[in-house]
Design a protein around this motif. Structure first.
Motif, PDB file in Angstrom:
ATOM      1  N   ILE A 128       4.491   0.736   1.754  1.00 59.98           N
ATOM      2  CA  ILE A 128       4.715  -0.401   2.641  1.00 59.98           C
ATOM      3  C   ILE A 128       4.503  -1.679   1.854  1.00 59.98           C
ATOM      4  CG2 ILE A 128       2.320  -0.342   3.454  1.00 59.98           C
ATOM      5  CD1 ILE A 128       3.296  -1.317   6.177  1.00 59.98           C
ATOM      6  N   THR A 129       5.360  -2.686   2.072  1.00 62.40           N
ATOM      7  CA  THR A 129       5.258  -3.933   1.311  1.00 62.40           C
ATOM      8  C   THR A 129       5.859  -5.075   2.116  1.00 62.40           C
ATOM      9  OG1 THR A 129       5.693  -4.965  -0.853  1.00 62.40           O
ATOM     10  CG2 THR A 129       7.476  -3.671   0.114  1.00 62.40           C
ATOM     11  N   PRO A 130       5.330  -6.298   1.989  1.00 60.97           N
ATOM     12  CA  PRO A 130       5.957  -7.456   2.654  1.00 60.97           C
ATOM     13  C   PRO A 130       7.403  -7.611   2.197  1.00 60.97           C
ATOM     14  CG  PRO A 130       3.769  -8.025   1.859  1.00 60.97           C
ATOM     15  CD  PRO A 130       4.082  -6.670   1.299  1.00 60.97           C
ATOM     16  N   TYR A 131       8.261  -8.125   3.086  1.00 61.34           N
ATOM     17  CA  TYR A 131       9.705  -8.146   2.827  1.00 61.34           C
ATOM     18  C   TYR A 131      10.315  -9.380   3.478  1.00 61.34           C
ATOM     19  CZ  TYR A 131      14.329  -5.993   2.189  1.00 61.34           C
ATOM     20  OH  TYR A 131      15.621  -5.694   1.788  1.00 61.34           O
ATOM     21  N   ASP A 132      11.065 -10.154   2.694  1.00 63.12           N
ATOM     22  CA  ASP A 132      11.713 -11.367   3.192  1.00 63.12           C
ATOM     23  C   ASP A 132      12.919 -10.986   4.045  1.00 63.12           C
ATOM     24  OD1 ASP A 132      12.874 -13.780   3.659  1.00 63.12           O
ATOM     25  OD2 ASP A 132      13.151 -14.342   1.571  1.00 63.12           O
ATOM     26  N   ILE A 133      12.898 -11.369   5.325  1.00 57.43           N
ATOM     27  CA  ILE A 133      14.030 -11.028   6.210  1.00 57.43           C
ATOM     28  C   ILE A 133      14.894 -12.249   6.514  1.00 57.43           C
ATOM     29  CG2 ILE A 133      12.851  -9.069   7.246  1.00 57.43           C
ATOM     30  CD1 ILE A 133      12.121 -10.796   9.623  1.00 57.43           C
ATOM     31  N   GLY A 134      14.739 -13.337   5.758  1.00 53.45           N
ATOM     32  CA  GLY A 134      15.581 -14.510   5.928  1.00 53.45           C
ATOM     33  C   GLY A 134      15.037 -15.473   6.974  1.00 53.45           C
ATOM     34  N   ALA A 186       0.862  -1.187   0.000  1.00 56.67           N
ATOM     35  CA  ALA A 186       0.000   0.000   0.000  1.00 56.67           C
ATOM     36  C   ALA A 186       0.894   1.232   0.000  1.00 56.67           C
ATOM     37  CB  ALA A 186      -0.931   0.008   1.210  1.00 56.67           C
ATOM     38  N   GLN A 187       0.315   2.384  -0.331  1.00 54.24           N
ATOM     39  CA  GLN A 187       1.074   3.623  -0.291  1.00 54.24           C
ATOM     40  C   GLN A 187       0.134   4.790  -0.032  1.00 54.24           C
ATOM     41  OE1 GLN A 187       2.066   3.184  -4.812  1.00 54.24           O
ATOM     42  NE2 GLN A 187       2.439   5.317  -4.296  1.00 54.24           N
ATOM     43  N   ALA A 188       0.712   5.896   0.423  1.00 54.25           N
ATOM     44  CA  ALA A 188      -0.054   7.113   0.685  1.00 54.25           C
ATOM     45  C   ALA A 188       0.849   8.308   0.426  1.00 54.25           C
ATOM     46  CB  ALA A 188      -0.561   7.139   2.121  1.00 54.25           C
ATOM     47  N   ASP A 189       0.231   9.405  -0.035  1.00 50.62           N
ATOM     48  CA  ASP A 189       0.998  10.597  -0.378  1.00 50.62           C
ATOM     49  C   ASP A 189       1.076  11.608   0.754  1.00 50.62           C
ATOM     50  OD1 ASP A 189       1.529   9.664  -2.947  1.00 50.62           O
ATOM     51  OD2 ASP A 189      -0.358  10.470  -3.733  1.00 50.62           O
ATOM     52  N   GLU A 190       0.248  11.440   1.773  1.00 56.38           N
ATOM     53  CA  GLU A 190       0.248  12.441   2.844  1.00 56.38           C
ATOM     54  C   GLU A 190       0.050  11.775   4.187  1.00 56.38           C
ATOM     55  OE1 GLU A 190      -1.982  16.617   4.103  1.00 56.38           O
ATOM     56  OE2 GLU A 190      -2.125  15.834   2.065  1.00 56.38           O
ATOM     57  N   ASP A 191       1.086  11.856   5.025  1.00 58.33           N
ATOM     58  CA  ASP A 191       1.025  11.310   6.368  1.00 58.33           C
ATOM     59  C   ASP A 191       2.079  12.026   7.197  1.00 58.33           C
ATOM     60  OD1 ASP A 191      -0.089   9.611   8.291  1.00 58.33           O
ATOM     61  OD2 ASP A 191      -0.148   7.950   6.854  1.00 58.33           O
ATOM     62  N   TYR A 192       2.189  11.648   8.484  1.00 58.65           N
ATOM     63  CA  TYR A 192       3.083  12.396   9.363  1.00 58.65           C
ATOM     64  C   TYR A 192       3.824  11.446  10.299  1.00 58.65           C
ATOM     65  CZ  TYR A 192       0.299  16.299   7.715  1.00 58.65           C
ATOM     66  OH  TYR A 192      -0.328  17.214   6.905  1.00 58.65           O
ATOM     67  N   PHE A 193       5.131  11.704  10.427  1.00 58.46           N
ATOM     68  CA  PHE A 193       5.976  11.004  11.386  1.00 58.46           C
ATOM     69  C   PHE A 193       6.470  12.009  12.421  1.00 58.46           C
ATOM     70  CE2 PHE A 193       7.720   7.147   8.801  1.00 58.46           C
ATOM     71  CZ  PHE A 193       6.491   6.518   8.953  1.00 58.46           C
ATOM     72  N   ALA A 194       6.724  11.529  13.633  1.00 55.99           N
ATOM     73  CA  ALA A 194       7.289  12.370  14.691  1.00 55.99           C
ATOM     74  C   ALA A 194       8.808  12.286  14.648  1.00 55.99           C
ATOM     75  CB  ALA A 194       6.778  11.906  16.053  1.00 55.99           C
ATOM     76  N   ARG A 195       9.461  13.449  14.715  1.00 54.21           N
ATOM     77  CA  ARG A 195      10.916  13.497  14.788  1.00 54.21           C
ATOM     78  C   ARG A 195      11.334  13.533  16.261  1.00 54.21           C
ATOM     79  NH1 ARG A 195      13.645  17.716  12.377  1.00 54.21           N
ATOM     80  NH2 ARG A 195      15.068  16.405  11.166  1.00 54.21           N
ATOM     81  N   GLN A 241      11.290 -16.081   7.437  1.00 57.26           N
ATOM     82  CA  GLN A 241      10.462 -15.104   8.135  1.00 57.26           C
ATOM     83  C   GLN A 241      10.132 -13.954   7.191  1.00 57.26           C
ATOM     84  OE1 GLN A 241      11.638 -14.138  12.265  1.00 57.26           O
ATOM     85  NE2 GLN A 241      13.389 -15.479  11.918  1.00 57.26           N
ATOM     86  N   VAL A 242       8.920 -13.430   7.338  1.00 53.63           N
ATOM     87  CA  VAL A 242       8.491 -12.312   6.508  1.00 53.63           C
ATOM     88  C   VAL A 242       8.314 -11.090   7.395  1.00 53.63           C
ATOM     89  CG1 VAL A 242       6.706 -11.419   4.975  1.00 53.63           C
ATOM     90  CG2 VAL A 242       7.381 -13.830   4.855  1.00 53.63           C
ATOM     91  N   GLY A 243       9.009 -10.022   7.062  1.00 55.27           N
ATOM     92  CA  GLY A 243       8.829  -8.749   7.731  1.00 55.27           C
ATOM     93  C   GLY A 243       8.077  -7.797   6.831  1.00 55.27           C
ATOM     94  N   THR A 244       8.173  -6.522   7.113  1.00 56.31           N
ATOM     95  CA  THR A 244       7.510  -5.494   6.308  1.00 56.31           C
ATOM     96  C   THR A 244       8.480  -4.339   6.094  1.00 56.31           C
ATOM     97  OG1 THR A 244       5.369  -6.101   7.246  1.00 56.31           O
ATOM     98  CG2 THR A 244       5.520  -3.961   6.143  1.00 56.31           C
ATOM     99  N   LEU A 245       8.605  -3.921   4.850  1.00 50.46           N
ATOM    100  CA  LEU A 245       9.462  -2.799   4.486  1.00 50.46           C
ATOM    101  C   LEU A 245       8.624  -1.531   4.354  1.00 50.46           C
ATOM    102  CD1 LEU A 245      12.135  -1.510   3.319  1.00 50.46           C
ATOM    103  CD2 LEU A 245      11.327  -2.280   1.072  1.00 50.46           C
ATOM    104  N   VAL A 246       9.106  -0.454   4.960  1.00 52.12           N
ATOM    105  CA  VAL A 246       8.484   0.858   4.820  1.00 52.12           C
ATOM    106  C   VAL A 246       9.509   1.799   4.195  1.00 52.12           C
ATOM    107  CG1 VAL A 246       7.444   2.827   6.005  1.00 52.12           C
ATOM    108  CG2 VAL A 246       6.993   0.493   6.816  1.00 52.12           C
ATOM    109  N   VAL A 247       9.148   2.396   3.066  1.00 52.28           N
ATOM    110  CA  VAL A 247       9.992   3.385   2.397  1.00 52.28           C
ATOM    111  C   VAL A 247       9.243   4.717   2.429  1.00 52.28           C
ATOM    112  CG1 VAL A 247      11.179   4.035   0.263  1.00 52.28           C
ATOM    113  CG2 VAL A 247      10.957   1.609   0.880  1.00 52.28           C
ATOM    114  N   PHE A 248       9.922   5.809   2.851  1.00 54.67           N
ATOM    115  CA  PHE A 248       9.239   7.096   2.947  1.00 54.67           C
ATOM    116  C   PHE A 248      10.174   8.226   2.537  1.00 54.67           C
ATOM    117  CE2 PHE A 248      11.318   6.445   6.996  1.00 54.67           C
ATOM    118  CZ  PHE A 248      11.763   7.699   7.382  1.00 54.67           C
ATOM    119  N   HIS A 249       9.574   9.335   2.081  1.00 57.70           N
ATOM    120  CA  HIS A 249      10.348  10.533   1.764  1.00 57.70           C
ATOM    121  C   HIS A 249       9.459  11.747   2.000  1.00 57.70           C
ATOM    122  CE1 HIS A 249       8.675  11.749  -2.271  1.00 57.70           C
ATOM    123  NE2 HIS A 249       8.169  10.543  -2.150  1.00 57.70           N
ATOM    124  N   THR A 250      10.039  12.911   1.940  1.00 58.28           N
ATOM    125  CA  THR A 250       9.304  14.154   2.182  1.00 58.28           C
ATOM    126  C   THR A 250       9.521  15.095   1.017  1.00 58.28           C
ATOM    127  OG1 THR A 250      11.078  15.436   3.197  1.00 58.28           O
ATOM    128  CG2 THR A 250       9.919  13.863   4.612  1.00 58.28           C
TER     129      THR A 250
END
Length: 572
Positions: free
Chosen positions: A116-122, A95-104, A125-134
C-alpha cells in the motif's frame, strides 16, 4: 431521504469519473490493484483485481475497501484496529505484508501479499494505491530480476511504475513532467538524475541535473545547458541512448579515454563534477521519435547498477517519453493557437477624447483560443463601433467562427448606415446561411460625442450579459434596455435599440460570461460581484481598473475564456 439519494448520485458520478481516469494506469500493473479515496472508498480497480476477487468493477467501486474485502484467517470480519493495511492507510505511508486475506464474491478466502502506498489521483488530491497478488496467481511481470540496491520488491516495482504513469500523464507541462520524473526516481533509485532532451531543431539540451541531499532535491544549474550535437556512429553510452539504440551502464572509466565527440567531453565533466561511480542510461522515446535520455547515477550509494536494473529504468523512461511527447504536442498546439488568437483579436483604435483598453484571458484547459471576442473600429459617419460577443465553444473551431462573425459585422456596420439593431439583424440572417456558427451572443454599439462633455451610446443586445456603466463617483448600473434574443435562433423577431448618455469621467464595461459565471453560483451572484468591485475601482486609471477587475471578479477555477472591453469618458 431525497438529500441522501442526491449525495449517493453525486458520489457515484465522481467515482465513475475517477475510475475512468485511473484504470488505464492500473491496467499496466501485472497484479491486482485498486485505488481508494481519502475515506477508504474504492474509486478505481484493474481487470486483474476483478479476476482475483471474482467481482466485476460495478460491485467494487464506491465500497469501503476494508468492509468489502478484509477478512481474518478463518473468514471472519477483521476489526479495523487489527488491520495492518488500514493502519498504514491512515498513517499515509508505504507498507507491505506477505500474508493476509481478502474475501471473494463467492465467500471463499483469497490468500494475498500486498503493498500500500500514497497515490496522486489528480486535482491536488491524494489517494492510496493497493497492489496485491496470491501464490496461486503470480505476478505477470516476466522473469524477476535480482534485487536493486534499494531492495525493491516486485510489488514495489509495479507500484513505482503505476505511480510513474499516473504522475507523468496528469500534466501537459514539460517542466512539470520533468520535475515529477526526477522526484519519482531520486532518491528511490539513485542519488543523481540527469535528463538530456532533443529539441525540435535536433539540438541537445541538458535540461535537468539533480542531486539528492537526504530528502531534498538540489538542482545543479551549472551542469545544465546546451550540449554538443549527437554523433552518428559513436559507441559511447549517452550517444547511443540519444540515437535510441539501447540502454546501458556507464562509469567514470567509460569516458576516461580519448573522447570521440563533444558529448563524451561533457560526460567526463559530468562524472568528475558529480562523483558518480555508476550510472544507468536509457533512451526517452515516444511512439514517433527519440526525445532524449535519462541518466540515473550513484555517488553516495556504494552499490553499482547492474544489467538487471535496466528493465525498470527503461520502463520508467518509456513512460516519461509518452508523457513528454503529449506535453510537447499540447504546447506546440497552444503556441499555434496563441499566434492565431493574436491575429484574430484586434488592437484598439485611437479615438480622440476616449480611453479604451481590452483584455482577453483564454480558457485554461482548451487550446488557448476560444469563441469570446471584442472589437472597436471607426465608422464612416465619424462615430466609433464597439462590439463584444461569444460564439459557443472554446476551441479552434469556435475561434474560426468568431473571426467570421466579427469580419461580417465590420462589413455591415461600415457599409450600412443603420441603427445597431438593424445591423445585427442582417448579421443574424447571414450567419445562418454562410457560416458554421450555430449560436452566439453579442452586444453591438456605437458611441459618439454629445453635448456638455457627455458621450452618446446606442446599442442592441443579442442575448449577452448587459453592459455596466460606472460613474466617476462609483455609482454602478447595468444597462438592461435593448435586450433581445441571441443569434442563431432563426425567429425573425425584430431587435430593439437603446440609448444612454455616458457622463464625464464614467466608465463603460463590456464583458463575456466567463467573468461572472461560476459552477454552483447563480448569475445574479456574479453580476452583483462585478458591480461591487467595479464601483470600488472607479477611481483607478483605466488599465489598472481593468486588470484589478479581472483579478478580483473572475471565478477561481474558471474553465471559460474571458473578453473584457473598458471605455472611459474624459472628465470635463
Amino acid at each position: 431521504m431525497a438529500g441522501s439519494e442526491h449525495a449517493e448520485t453525486v458520489h457515484g458520478a465522481s467515482v465513475r469519473t475517477a475510475s475512468a481516469a485511473l484504470t488505464g494506469a492500473l491496467d499496466a500493473i501485472g497484479a491486482g490493484a485498486y485505488v481508494v479515496d481519502e475515506q477508504g472508498r474504492i474509486i478505481a480497480v484493474n481487470a486483474h483485481a476483478e479476476h482475483l476477487l471474482a467481482r466485476p468493477a460495478e460491485e467494487i467501486l464506491g465500497h469501503d475497501a476494508h468492509d468489502l474485502l478484509h477478512r481474518g484467517p478463518q473468514g471472519e470480519p477483521l476489526p479495523r484496529t487489527q488491520c495492518a493495511m488500514r493502519q498504514a492507510f491512515h498513517a499515509g505511508h508505504t507498507a507491505q505484508a506477505d500474508e493476509d486475506y481478502f474475501a471473494r464474491a463467492d465467500g471463499s478466502l483469497l490468500h494475498i501479499s500486498w503493498l500500500i502506498t500514497p497515490y496522486d489521483i489528480g486535482d491536488r488530491q491524494v489517494g492510496t494505491l493497493v497492489v496485491f497478488h496470491t501464490p496461486e496467481h503470480p505476478l505477470e511481470a516476466g522473469p524477476r530480476p535480482e534485487p536493486m540496491a534499494q531492495h525493491l520488491s516486485e510489488l514495489q516495482r509495479l507500484a513505482l511504475l503505476a505511480e510513474t504513469t499516473a504522475q507523468l500523464t496528469s500534466t501537459l507541462d514539460v517542466d512539470e513532467a520533468l520535475q515529477r520524473l526526477v522526484s519519482l526516481v531520486v532518491p528511490r533509485l539513485a542519488d543523481w538524475a540527469v535528463v538530456d532532451l532533443i529539441t525540435e531543431r535536433d539540438e541537445v539540451w541538458r535540461a535537468v541535473v539533480v542531486h539528492a541531499d537526504g530528502d531534498t532535491l538540489v538542482p545543479h544549474e551549472d551542469l545544465q545547458g546546451p550540449m554538443p550535437p549527437i554523433p552518428e556512429e559513436s559507441p559511447m553510452p549517452l550517444s547511443r541512448a540519444l540515437r535510441g539504440v539501447a540502454s546501458t551502464l556507464a562509469g567514470p572509466k567509460t569516458y576516461q579515454g580519448t573522447p570521440d565527440s563533444g558529448i563524451a567531453v561533457e560526460q567526463r565533466r559530468l562524472f568528475d563534477a558529480t562523483g558518480m561511480h555508476s550510472a544507468a542510461i536509457a533512451p526517452i522515446r515516444s511512439t514517433r521519435e527519440v526525445l532524449g535520455a535519462l541518466t540515473l547515477g550513484r555517488a553516495d550509494n556504494p552499490t553499482d547498477f547492474t544489467p538487471a536494473d535496466l528493465p525498470l529504468i527503461e520502463d520508467i523512461a518509456r513512460r516519461a517519453g509518452l508523457a513528454l511527447d503529449n506535453a510537447r504536442l499540447y504546447q506546440r498546439q497552444r503556441k499555434v493557437a496563441e499566434t492565431m488568437q493574436n491575429h484574430l483579436l484586434p488592437q484598439m483604435p485611437g479615438v480622440p477624447g476616449l480611453q479604451m483598453t481590452v483584455r482577453y484571458v483564454p480558457a485554461p484547459h482548451a487550446s488557448q483560443v476560444g469563441g469570446d471576442w471584442y472589437d472597436a473600429f471607426p465608422l464612416s459617419d465619424a462615430s466609433t463601433a464597439l462590439a463584444i460577443g461569444d460564439v459557443v465553444g472554446h476551441d479552434l473551431e469556435a475561434a474560426a467562427g468568431m473571426a467570421q462573425v466579427r469580419n461580417m459585422l465590420r462589413a455591415y456596420a461600415w457599409s450600412q448606415k443603420e441603427p445597431p439593431s438593424r445591423i445585427v439583424e442582417r448579421l443574424d440572417e447571414a450567419i445562418q446561411h454562410i457560416t458554421d456558427v450555430t449560436m452566439a451572443t453579442m452586444i453591438f454599439a456605437r458611441v459618439e460625442a454629445a453635448d456638455n462633455g457627455h458621450w452618446k451610446l446606442s446599442w442592441t443586445n443579442a442575448g449577452h450579459p448587459p453592459p455596466l456603466l460606472i460613474s466617476r463617483d462609483g455609482l454602478a448600473d447595468y444597462l438592461t434596455d435593448g435586450h433581445g434574443i441571441l443569434l442563431g435562433t432563426q425567429t425573425g423577431i425584430s431587435r430593439p435599440d437603446a440609448t444612454a448618455l455616458l457622463p464625464p469621467g464614467s466608465t463603460l464595461v463590456l464583458y463575456t460570461d466567463g467573468l461572472i459565471e461560476a459552477p454552483g453560483h447563480t448569475l445574479d451572484t456574479g453580476l452583483n460581484q462585478l458591480r461591487q468591485h467595479a464601483a470600488a475601482l472607479a477611481h483607478r486609471p483605466l488599465a489598472s481598473f481593468t486588470d484589478q477587475l479581472l483579478r478580483r471578479v473572475r471565478p477561481a477555477g474558471n474553465d471559460d475564456d474571458v473578453a473584457l472591453l473598458a471605455l472611459r469618458v474624459p472628465k470635463v
